[in-house]
Structure formats: C-alpha cells, structure tokens
Design a protein around this motif. Structure first.
Motif, PDB file in Angstrom:
ATOM      1  N   UNK A   1       0.828  -1.197   0.000  1.00  0.00           N
ATOM      2  CA  UNK A   1       0.000   0.000   0.000  1.00  0.00           C
ATOM      3  C   UNK A   1       0.868   1.254   0.000  1.00  0.00           C
ATOM      4  N   UNK A   2       0.307   2.308  -0.544  1.00  0.00           N
ATOM      5  CA  UNK A   2       0.986   3.597  -0.531  1.00  0.00           C
ATOM      6  C   UNK A   2      -0.072   4.672  -0.314  1.00  0.00           C
ATOM      7  N   UNK A   3       0.375   5.836   0.107  1.00  0.00           N
ATOM      8  CA  UNK A   3      -0.536   6.968   0.292  1.00  0.00           C
ATOM      9  C   UNK A   3      -0.245   7.966  -0.816  1.00  0.00           C
ATOM     10  N   UNK A  53      -1.705   0.700   8.291  1.00  0.00           N
ATOM     11  CA  UNK A  53      -0.512   1.552   8.415  1.00  0.00           C
ATOM     12  C   UNK A  53      -0.616   2.745   7.464  1.00  0.00           C
ATOM     13  N   UNK A  54      -1.014   2.455   6.226  1.00  0.00           N
ATOM     14  CA  UNK A  54      -1.130   3.509   5.215  1.00  0.00           C
ATOM     15  C   UNK A  54      -2.182   4.532   5.630  1.00  0.00           C
ATOM     16  N   UNK A  55      -3.297   4.066   6.181  1.00  0.00           N
ATOM     17  CA  UNK A  55      -4.356   4.987   6.599  1.00  0.00           C
ATOM     18  C   UNK A  55      -3.909   5.865   7.763  1.00  0.00           C
ATOM     19  N   UNK A  56      -3.078   5.317   8.646  1.00  0.00           N
ATOM     20  CA  UNK A  56      -2.550   6.097   9.764  1.00  0.00           C
ATOM     21  C   UNK A  56      -1.698   7.257   9.251  1.00  0.00           C
ATOM     22  N   UNK A  57      -0.829   6.962   8.279  1.00  0.00           N
ATOM     23  CA  UNK A  57       0.023   8.005   7.702  1.00  0.00           C
ATOM     24  C   UNK A  57      -0.817   8.999   6.901  1.00  0.00           C
ATOM     25  N   UNK A  58      -1.820   8.503   6.194  1.00  0.00           N
ATOM     26  CA  UNK A  58      -2.708   9.391   5.430  1.00  0.00           C
ATOM     27  C   UNK A  58      -3.404  10.377   6.367  1.00  0.00           C
TER      28      UNK A  58
END
Length: 73
Positions: A1-3, A53-58
């Motif tokens: 996944x990526x943001x 994890x990606x949603x946390x950073x987003x």
C-alpha cells in the motif's frame, strides 16, 4: 500500500512536494507515468505492508500537511 498525496502534470511541482515531505521524514517519491499514458506525476508516500498503516500516515498527512491523501495499492 501507498498513500497518494497529489497527482500533477508538472514534474518539478511533484518533485517539490516529494522533497518537502521527505525533509519532514516521510518516505515520499514521485511515480512517473508509463510510456503512452497521460503525463501525470503521482506523489506518494510509502510503501506499507497493511492498509491500516497507510491509513494512519494518510490521516497524519491530512492533519499536519493539509493534503487530501488517499490510500492506493
């Protein structure tokens, strides 16, 4: 996944955003378009093993940097 943070037509603008995010500790990069596709440079942060994890950073990018990021695979 990526943001994904932004999708721009101008490479230098995409590079500038990626550089700014990198300087703040994000693993930012510019994904260049493949040949034959419209020239859209995607600024992304990642990669992450899980969507969570990606949603946390987003969420952090939205709160701290005022972007409207979304999670992509």
């Amino acid at each position: 996944y990526a943001v994904q943070v932004a999708a721009l037509n101008v490479r230098s603008e995409a590079d500038a955003i990626a550089k700014k995010l990198t300087s703040k500790g994000y693993a930012a990069y510019v994904q260049t378009p493949s040949d034959g596709t419209p020239s859209v440079y995607r600024v992304r942060v990642g990669t992450f093993k899980t969507r969570r994890e990606a949603e946390t950073v987003a969420a952090r990018l939205q709160k701290e940097e005022q972007y409207k990021p979304w999670v992509t695979k």
